[in-house]
Write a protein that holds these residues in place. Structure first.
Motif, short mmCIF file in Angstrom:
data_model
loop_
_atom_site.label_atom_id
_atom_site.label_comp_id
_atom_site.label_asym_id
_atom_site.label_seq_id
_atom_site.Cartn_x
_atom_site.Cartn_y
_atom_site.Cartn_z
N GLN A 45 -3.82 1.95 8.88
CA GLN A 45 -2.98 2.77 8.01
C GLN A 45 -1.84 1.95 7.43
O GLN A 45 -1.48 2.11 6.25
CB GLN A 45 -2.44 3.98 8.77
N ALA A 48 -3.25 -0.29 4.66
CA ALA A 48 -3.56 0.51 3.47
C ALA A 48 -2.28 0.87 2.73
O ALA A 48 -2.25 0.84 1.49
CB ALA A 48 -4.33 1.77 3.87
N LYS A 49 -1.23 1.20 3.46
CA LYS A 49 0.04 1.54 2.82
C LYS A 49 0.63 0.32 2.11
O LYS A 49 1.12 0.43 0.98
CB LYS A 49 1.02 2.05 3.88
N HIS A 51 -1.03 -2.25 0.90
CA HIS A 51 -1.87 -2.53 -0.27
C HIS A 51 -1.56 -1.55 -1.40
O HIS A 51 -1.47 -1.94 -2.57
CB HIS A 51 -3.35 -2.46 0.12
N ARG A 52 -1.38 -0.27 -1.07
CA ARG A 52 -1.05 0.75 -2.07
C ARG A 52 0.28 0.42 -2.74
O ARG A 52 0.41 0.51 -3.96
CB ARG A 52 -1.01 2.11 -1.37
N GLU A 53 1.29 0.01 -1.94
CA GLU A 53 2.59 -0.35 -2.50
C GLU A 53 2.48 -1.59 -3.40
O GLU A 53 3.15 -1.68 -4.42
CB GLU A 53 3.60 -0.60 -1.38
N LEU A 55 -0.12 -2.45 -5.18
CA LEU A 55 -0.75 -2.05 -6.42
C LEU A 55 0.21 -1.29 -7.32
O LEU A 55 0.17 -1.42 -8.54
CB LEU A 55 -1.99 -1.20 -6.16
N LEU A 56 1.08 -0.49 -6.73
CA LEU A 56 2.05 0.25 -7.53
C LEU A 56 3.11 -0.68 -8.13
O LEU A 56 3.69 -0.38 -9.16
CB LEU A 56 2.72 1.33 -6.68
N ASP A 80 -2.89 3.77 -14.80
CA ASP A 80 -4.00 3.61 -13.86
C ASP A 80 -4.75 2.30 -14.01
O ASP A 80 -5.60 1.99 -13.18
CB ASP A 80 -5.00 4.76 -14.02
N LYS A 96 -6.40 -0.24 -11.49
CA LYS A 96 -5.51 -0.75 -10.44
C LYS A 96 -6.16 -0.62 -9.07
O LYS A 96 -5.96 -1.47 -8.20
CB LYS A 96 -4.17 0.01 -10.44
N SER A 97 -6.93 0.43 -8.88
CA SER A 97 -7.54 0.65 -7.57
C SER A 97 -8.59 -0.40 -7.23
O SER A 97 -8.95 -0.54 -6.06
CB SER A 97 -8.15 2.04 -7.50
#
Length: 113
Positions: A45, A48-49, A51-53, A55-56, A80, A96-97
């Protein structure tokens, strides 16, 4: 009578079972689940958090690696999607994903040096 009432009551109290026996049977399972959470689920988790940050926070000029393994430089950022320059005058649009890695400006060393 062969059994006195006091002896019958004591035999019932000494019999295994009850709440403490249930706790003792469930304790190993509970410990396994707690260990599973801290050794496997929580680190996943956190990755993943992060990586998400990442990408943003992608911005123009960042070096990126797409999910297909293409290396490029971000030339435009949309909500996106991003536009990635793979070679001079070769630009592609990527979601982005689908980006697998983002590194800041100037953090990577050129291949010919």
């Amino acid at each position: 009578m062969f059994i006195t009432p006091a002896f019958a009551q004591a035999a019932g109290a000494a019999q295994p079972g009850g709440f403490s026996a249930i706790i003792m049977q469930m304790a190993p399972l509970l410990l396994i689940f707690v260990g599973f959470y801290f050794l496997i689920l929580r680190p996943q988790q956190q990755r993943a958090k992060a990586h998400r940050e990442k990408l943003l926070a992608v911005k123009k000029g960042d070096q990126v690696v797409t999910g297909g393994g293409l290396l490029g430089k971000v030339t435009r950022v949309e909500e996106d999607a991003v536009e990635v320059e793979l070679a001079p005058n070769v630009r592609v649009k990527a979601l982005k994903s689908t980006l697998s890695d983002v590194s800041g400006v100037g953090t990577s060393k050129p291949a010919n040096d």
